[in-house]
Design an enzyme around this catalytic site. Structure first.
Site, short mmCIF file in Angstrom:
data_model
loop_
_atom_site.label_atom_id
_atom_site.label_comp_id
_atom_site.label_asym_id
_atom_site.label_seq_id
_atom_site.Cartn_x
_atom_site.Cartn_y
_atom_site.Cartn_z
N ASN A 161 -6.89 -5.68 28.60
CA ASN A 161 -8.02 -6.59 28.44
C ASN A 161 -7.86 -7.22 27.06
O ASN A 161 -8.10 -6.57 26.06
CB ASN A 161 -9.34 -5.82 28.55
CG ASN A 161 -10.54 -6.68 28.22
OD1 ASN A 161 -10.43 -7.90 28.09
ND2 ASN A 161 -11.70 -6.05 28.07
N GLU A 188 -19.15 -5.16 26.76
CA GLU A 188 -19.43 -6.26 25.83
C GLU A 188 -20.20 -7.37 26.53
O GLU A 188 -21.02 -8.06 25.90
CB GLU A 188 -18.11 -6.75 25.21
CG GLU A 188 -17.57 -5.71 24.22
CD GLU A 188 -16.05 -5.62 24.14
OE1 GLU A 188 -15.36 -6.57 24.53
OE2 GLU A 188 -15.57 -4.56 23.66
N SER A 203 -10.06 3.13 23.22
CA SER A 203 -9.07 3.62 22.25
C SER A 203 -7.93 4.40 22.93
O SER A 203 -7.42 5.37 22.37
CB SER A 203 -9.74 4.47 21.17
OG SER A 203 -10.70 3.69 20.47
N LYS A 223 -9.51 -9.53 25.70
CA LYS A 223 -10.78 -9.94 25.08
C LYS A 223 -10.63 -11.34 24.46
O LYS A 223 -9.89 -12.16 25.01
CB LYS A 223 -11.24 -8.88 24.07
CG LYS A 223 -11.29 -7.47 24.70
CD LYS A 223 -12.01 -6.46 23.88
CE LYS A 223 -12.00 -5.11 24.60
NZ LYS A 223 -12.75 -4.06 23.89
N GLY A 241 -12.74 0.45 20.80
CA GLY A 241 -12.39 -0.19 19.53
C GLY A 241 -12.74 0.62 18.30
O GLY A 241 -12.66 0.13 17.18
N GLU A 292 -15.53 3.35 30.70
CA GLU A 292 -15.30 3.05 29.29
C GLU A 292 -16.51 3.50 28.48
O GLU A 292 -17.51 2.76 28.40
CB GLU A 292 -15.10 1.54 29.10
CG GLU A 292 -13.93 0.98 29.85
CD GLU A 292 -13.38 -0.29 29.21
OE1 GLU A 292 -12.16 -0.34 29.02
OE2 GLU A 292 -14.16 -1.20 28.87
N HIS A 310 -18.05 -5.54 31.93
CA HIS A 310 -17.57 -4.92 30.69
C HIS A 310 -18.76 -4.67 29.77
O HIS A 310 -19.70 -5.46 29.73
CB HIS A 310 -16.52 -5.81 30.01
CG HIS A 310 -15.80 -5.08 28.92
ND1 HIS A 310 -16.34 -4.94 27.66
CD2 HIS A 310 -14.62 -4.43 28.90
CE1 HIS A 310 -15.51 -4.22 26.92
NE2 HIS A 310 -14.46 -3.89 27.65
P1 13P Z 1 -9.95 -0.55 23.06
O1 13P Z 1 -8.73 -0.07 23.80
O2 13P Z 1 -9.65 -1.57 22.00
O3 13P Z 1 -10.81 0.58 22.59
O4 13P Z 1 -10.85 -1.36 24.14
C1 13P Z 1 -11.12 -0.78 25.36
C2 13P Z 1 -11.75 -1.80 26.23
O5 13P Z 1 -12.86 -2.23 26.02
C3 13P Z 1 -10.95 -2.31 27.35
O6 13P Z 1 -11.75 -3.06 28.21
#
Ligand code: 13P
Length: 251
Positions: A9, A98, A213, A11, A173, A167, A96
């Site tokens: 992803n 976010e 992560s 982003k 992150g 997640e 997601h």
């Molecule tokens: P990270 O791997 O940067 O923690 O992000 C995970 C994520 O949100 C994938 O959709």
């Protein structure tokens, strides 16, 4: 049996040119290698079509990071599932954390998005996961069950076309990975919930990815858990060098 999948992803991290370069790097890194999972990259809308073109002839599947809840029409700035499918993309991330956090996405909206994705032949990668406070107050299972309710509006046939990504928001992150035991506990919980809602065959056939992560160093232990079927990768998906070891964690 269910598929093993490692999906990136990206982003909001790549320009068009950076996206094409990253996709080409990954295609080159995979060339001639035998891998034991499906590989997917979900990119910003701006690069979905170009990335789909750039990875032609490879095993890489392409997806978007969201789609509109609407079919078509006067919805300025929106991108429909049919537009995504028209690029050759096969996947779309939905729900997601976010999107839930910054755009107020809720089950009612996500049900519409799921229907759009499925009606246009896209595989939804549907995200669920609790925030830190919900983990600490031990309410995370009911939170996840509440998020799964959007998927449970689907027929067994349509549910069977979806991929789930667990997640934990506190692990995204942050460098804080859920331990493999913490992740497995939730994955097993989700699979049991699917078995109860549909049946054991549907549950056994559902791919449930872990995200938060995940990187080359912890992927082997996470993927060794019986109910973890791969990963949804943020930061480590932004370079072929860091993404490849996660793919290769599937021996
Ligand atoms: P990270 O791997 O940067 O923690 O992000 C995970 C994520 O949100 C994938 O959709």
């Amino acid at each position: 049996m269910r598929k093993k999948i490692v999906a990136g992803n990206w982003k909001m991290n790549t320009t068009l040119q950076e996206g094409i370069a990253l996709a080409s790097d990954l295609k080159n890194a995979l060339a001639g290698k035998k891998v034991n999972c499906d590989v997917v990259v979900c990119t910003p809308f701006i690069s979905v079509a170009a990335v789909a073109e750039a990875v032609k002839g490879s095993i890489i599947g392409v997806g978007a990071e969201d789609c509109s809840a609407q079919d078509k029409g006067a919805f300025t700035g929106e991108v429909s599932a049919s537009m995504i499918a028209s690029t050759g993309a096969k996947y779309v991330i939905l729900g997601h954390s976010e999107r839930r956090q910054y755009h107020g996405e809720n089950n009612a909206l996500l049900i519409q998005k799921l229907q759009q994705a499925l009606a246009n032949g896209l595989t939804p990668i549907f995200c669920v996961g609790e925030i830190k406070e919900e983990r600490e107050s031990n309410t995370f299972k009911s939170v996840i069950e509440g998020q799964m309710a959007a998927l449970y509006t689907l027929s067994a046939e349509n549910f069977g076309k979806c991929v789930i990504a667990y997640e934990p928001v506190w692990a995204i992150g942050t460098g804080l990975t859920a331990t493999s035991a913490q992740a497995e506990e939730v994955h097993a919980f989700i699979r049991a919930s699917i078995a109860e809602k549909y049946n054991k065959t549907v549950a056994d056939n559902t791919s449930i990815l872990y995200g938060g992560s995940c990187k080359g160093s912890n992927a082997p232990e996470l993927f060794a858990q019986p109910d973890i079927d791969g990963g949804l990768i943020g930061g480590a998906a932004l370079k072929a060098d860091t993404f490849m070891p996660i793919i290769e964690a599937w021996k």
